[in-house]
Scaffold this motif. Structure first.
Motif, PDB file in Angstrom:
ATOM      1  N   ASP A 164       0.830  -1.213   0.000  1.00 27.36           N
ATOM      2  CA  ASP A 164       0.000   0.000   0.000  1.00 27.36           C
ATOM      3  C   ASP A 164       0.861   1.259   0.000  1.00 27.36           C
ATOM      4  OD1 ASP A 164      -2.327  -1.478   0.010  1.00 27.36           O
ATOM      5  OD2 ASP A 164      -2.587  -1.399   2.183  1.00 27.36           O
ATOM      6  N   TRP A 165       2.100   1.140   0.472  1.00 26.26           N
ATOM      7  CA  TRP A 165       3.019   2.281   0.451  1.00 26.26           C
ATOM      8  C   TRP A 165       3.173   2.810  -0.972  1.00 26.26           C
ATOM      9  CZ3 TRP A 165       5.894   5.213   3.883  1.00 26.26           C
ATOM     10  CH2 TRP A 165       6.957   5.959   3.337  1.00 26.26           C
ATOM     11  N   GLU A 166       3.398   1.904  -1.878  1.00 24.68           N
ATOM     12  CA  GLU A 166       3.581   2.288  -3.280  1.00 24.68           C
ATOM     13  C   GLU A 166       2.241   2.626  -3.928  1.00 24.68           C
ATOM     14  OE1 GLU A 166       5.347   0.060  -7.167  1.00 24.68           O
ATOM     15  OE2 GLU A 166       6.587   0.013  -5.336  1.00 24.68           O
ATOM     16  N   ARG A 167       1.200   1.882  -3.536  1.00 27.99           N
ATOM     17  CA  ARG A 167      -0.122   2.134  -4.120  1.00 27.99           C
ATOM     18  C   ARG A 167      -0.637   3.515  -3.751  1.00 27.99           C
ATOM     19  NH1 ARG A 167      -5.483   1.029  -2.813  1.00 27.99           N
ATOM     20  NH2 ARG A 167      -4.903   0.149  -0.777  1.00 27.99           N
ATOM     21  N   HIS A 168      -0.285   3.987  -2.574  1.00 23.37           N
ATOM     22  CA  HIS A 168      -0.679   5.332  -2.132  1.00 23.37           C
ATOM     23  C   HIS A 168       0.297   6.414  -2.601  1.00 23.37           C
ATOM     24  CE1 HIS A 168      -3.081   3.441   1.452  1.00 23.37           C
ATOM     25  NE2 HIS A 168      -3.643   3.212   0.267  1.00 23.37           N
ATOM     26  N   ARG A 169       1.298   6.026  -3.376  1.00 20.55           N
ATOM     27  CA  ARG A 169       2.249   6.956  -3.985  1.00 20.55           C
ATOM     28  C   ARG A 169       3.175   7.630  -2.971  1.00 20.55           C
ATOM     29  NH1 ARG A 169       3.301   6.173  -8.885  1.00 20.55           N
ATOM     30  NH2 ARG A 169       3.895   8.376  -9.147  1.00 20.55           N
ATOM     31  N   HIS A 170       3.366   6.984  -1.810  1.00 19.99           N
ATOM     32  CA  HIS A 170       4.271   7.579  -0.823  1.00 19.99           C
ATOM     33  C   HIS A 170       5.726   7.523  -1.296  1.00 19.99           C
ATOM     34  CE1 HIS A 170       0.814   7.813   1.595  1.00 19.99           C
ATOM     35  NE2 HIS A 170       0.908   6.662   2.257  1.00 19.99           N
ATOM     36  N   HIS A 171       6.021   6.555  -2.165  1.00 14.74           N
ATOM     37  CA  HIS A 171       7.395   6.417  -2.651  1.00 14.74           C
ATOM     38  C   HIS A 171       7.803   7.587  -3.547  1.00 14.74           C
ATOM     39  CE1 HIS A 171       5.046   5.072  -6.078  1.00 14.74           C
ATOM     40  NE2 HIS A 171       6.137   5.111  -6.848  1.00 14.74           N
ATOM     41  N   ALA A 172       6.802   8.399  -3.971  1.00 14.81           N
ATOM     42  CA  ALA A 172       7.095   9.550  -4.817  1.00 14.81           C
ATOM     43  C   ALA A 172       6.841  10.869  -4.089  1.00 14.81           C
ATOM     44  CB  ALA A 172       6.246   9.478  -6.086  1.00 14.81           C
ATOM     45  N   ASP A 173       6.660  10.794  -2.761  1.00 16.38           N
ATOM     46  CA  ASP A 173       6.308  11.988  -1.969  1.00 16.38           C
ATOM     47  C   ASP A 173       7.399  12.274  -0.947  1.00 16.38           C
ATOM     48  OD1 ASP A 173       5.150  13.952  -0.404  1.00 16.38           O
ATOM     49  OD2 ASP A 173       3.183  13.001  -0.331  1.00 16.38           O
ATOM     50  N   LYS A 174       8.042  13.434  -1.083  1.00 11.73           N
ATOM     51  CA  LYS A 174       9.140  13.797  -0.167  1.00 11.73           C
ATOM     52  C   LYS A 174       8.665  13.935   1.278  1.00 11.73           C
ATOM     53  CE  LYS A 174      11.978  16.198  -3.598  1.00 11.73           C
ATOM     54  NZ  LYS A 174      12.653  17.473  -3.967  1.00 11.73           N
ATOM     55  N   ALA A 175       7.375  14.201   1.474  1.00 13.19           N
ATOM     56  CA  ALA A 175       6.854  14.367   2.836  1.00 13.19           C
ATOM     57  C   ALA A 175       6.988  13.074   3.640  1.00 13.19           C
ATOM     58  CB  ALA A 175       5.389  14.797   2.790  1.00 13.19           C
ATOM     59  N   TYR A 176       7.152  11.940   2.941  1.00  9.09           N
ATOM     60  CA  TYR A 176       7.256  10.658   3.618  1.00  9.09           C
ATOM     61  C   TYR A 176       8.696  10.192   3.791  1.00  9.09           C
ATOM     62  CZ  TYR A 176       2.207  10.244   3.467  1.00  9.09           C
ATOM     63  OH  TYR A 176       0.865  10.459   3.669  1.00  9.09           O
ATOM     64  N   ASN A 177       9.649  11.032   3.421  1.00  7.57           N
ATOM     65  CA  ASN A 177      11.055  10.689   3.662  1.00  7.57           C
ATOM     66  C   ASN A 177      11.388  10.693   5.147  1.00  7.57           C
ATOM     67  OD1 ASN A 177      11.661  10.295   0.992  1.00  7.57           O
ATOM     68  ND2 ASN A 177      12.516  12.339   0.653  1.00  7.57           N
ATOM     69  N   SER A 178      10.508  11.329   5.962  1.00 13.24           N
ATOM     70  CA  SER A 178      10.734  11.407   7.404  1.00 13.24           C
ATOM     71  C   SER A 178      10.219  10.186   8.155  1.00 13.24           C
ATOM     72  CB  SER A 178      10.060  12.659   7.973  1.00 13.24           C
ATOM     73  OG  SER A 178       8.650  12.611   7.743  1.00 13.24           O
ATOM     74  N   VAL A 179       9.633   9.234   7.433  1.00 11.03           N
ATOM     75  CA  VAL A 179       9.106   8.028   8.078  1.00 11.03           C
ATOM     76  C   VAL A 179      10.263   7.144   8.537  1.00 11.03           C
ATOM     77  CG1 VAL A 179       7.806   5.892   7.700  1.00 11.03           C
ATOM     78  CG2 VAL A 179       6.928   8.060   6.821  1.00 11.03           C
TER      79      VAL A 179
END
Length: 429
Positions: A70-85
């Motif tokens: 779901d990480w990739e399905r929700h496009r988090h892999h392309a969102d810099k805001a999620y680099n802090s995870v």
């Protein structure tokens, strides 16, 4: 039943899973110091979490998913805001996840660690067609936990009410006296005529009432006239005739515009709660004091607060009438004990709490709470149903908390945000 992400958030937030020997999919040992603050807005699910991974301390955000993909399905892999995870928590691991900068995420799978009892209990709460989701279970919640939850709900109830009071305060340009006057008038409507009473108060400023406070007939004429109850009517009784003549003069003097009489509701109300009687009582209260806010905040003893609403100088006409020109009827023109308690609960306590919170004066906050703890619980259909389920309120503080729970948790099936739901799901024997 498919596991929901909300339930997985709940499990993570309260750490309802086996905590021993936690390891990520890469085999690294994990210790959870703090799961983070649940984020209900855009961005990662939990903010400012703290974990230790292979003896290295990390502070940052935590993202929750049913499946790792779901990480990739929700496009988090392309969102810099999620680099802090710093940690990816999933129910089921099916593939690795990477941040936008290409670095791999440490992923923790919870599926084998969640007790088998949690899902059935959650399903029972969500699928039951009961008055409240936990109707068959709430009796099993330990009294201590229920008491703690009700204390929290009471504060939430106050916060909910004072937001409306602050709205009036802003409209009245910071005048607590005018705000108290409007809020008190609204409470005299006792739900059925609350909006009409507020409209009446807004149409008749306290400054106008103060100019005539030494002449009861004038004050009564102002209220009934502004309520639209003296318009285009040929009265037979002398009292309403006097009001009509007085109001005609005062209306011209102060350039007043009455509201529509159709705003008032007489149907489905008891005669003692007719708006005519309540207006007469509110006018009498204003005759007693045109400085309601000062009178309320300066009075510390509950007995004195009750006395402030008792034995009001209501016109004797209302001893034998419920409406103008109606046949005489035996009754009283005073507020009953239950009505006074309702005003103290819904108007006075809220005003005192709001003022204390606004001014940063804790003495008023504690006084508002103490007031509800000294008053008897309300008696209505909702509280009777709770009582039948074994949850009985003795004080107004408890009854207000139960009303808050019913409206904002039970009716919305927000069991995962409810202290009762937490206990039932967490401790399923």
């Amino acid at each position: 039943m498919t596991l929901s992400e909300d339930l997985l958030h709940f499990v993570w937030k309260y750490r309802l899973f086996a905590m021993q020997n936690l390891r990520t999919q890469s085999g690294k040992l994990v210790r959870i110091i703090y799961p983070g603050t649940h984020n209900h807005d855009a961005g990662p699910d939990f903010l400012a979490g703290r974990v230790v991974i292979d003896e290295v301390a990390w502070s940052g955000n935590v993202e929750i998913h049913i499946r790792a993909s779901d990480w990739e399905r929700h496009r988090h892999h392309a969102d810099k805001a999620y680099n802090s995870v710093i940690l990816h928590v999933v129910y089921e691991y099916d593939k690795p996840a990477y941040r936008e900068d290409g670095t791999p995420l440490e992923t923790l799978e919870l599926r084998p660690r969640i007790p088998a009892t949690i899902l059935p209990r959650y399903r029972e709460l969500m699928s039951g067609m009961w008055w409240i989701p936990c109707e068959k279970l709430i009796h099993s919640v330990p009294p201590f936990h229920l008491s703690q939850w009700l204390s929290r709900l009471l504060m939430e109830r106050f916060e909910y009410k004072i937001s409306a009071i602050y709205g009036v305060l802003d409209q009245q340009r910071g005048s607590w006296e005018d705000t108290c006057y409007i809020w008190m008038a609204r409470s005299f409507g006792f739900k059925v005529n609350a909006d009409a009473f507020e409209q009446l108060a807004r149409s008749l400023p306290p400054s106008v009432i103060a100019k005539h406070k030494h002449r009861p007939l004038s004050v009564e004429a102002l209220f009934f006239g502004q309520a639209g109850m003296l318009e285009d009517t040929l009265f037979a009784d002398g009292y309403p005739q006097d009001l009509q003549r007085e109001y005609a003069h005062l209306r011209r003097l102060h350039s007043l515009q009455p509201m529509g009489a159709a705003s008032w509701r007489f149907m489905r109300t008891r005669p003692g709660n007719f708006p005519t009687v309540r207006i007469a009582q509110f006018a009498a209260l204003c005759l007693r004091s045109t400085q309601l806010f000062a009178a309320i905040t300066d009075t510390k003893e509950i007995g004195s607060l009750k006395a402030f609403f008792d034995d009001l100088p209501v016109n004797p006409y209302w001893l034998e009438h419920y409406r103008f020109d109606t046949p005489p009827a035996s009754g009283g023109n005073q507020l009953g004990a239950r009505s006074i308690d309702a005003l103290l609960i819904n108007a006075v306590a809220g005003i005192i709490f709001a003022y204390g919170k606004y001014m940063g004066k804790e003495m008023y906050i504690y006084r508002a709470i103490a007031l509800l703890e000294d008053l008897k619980a309300e008696d209505n259909a909702v509280l009777k149903r709770f009582s039948a389920l074994g949850v009985r309120a003795a004080q107004a503080a408890e009854s207000q908390a139960l009303l808050q729970m019913k409206t904002f948790y039970c009716d919305k099936r927000k069991c995962l945000d409810c202290g009762v739901g937490l206990q039932l799901i967490k401790h399923n024997e």
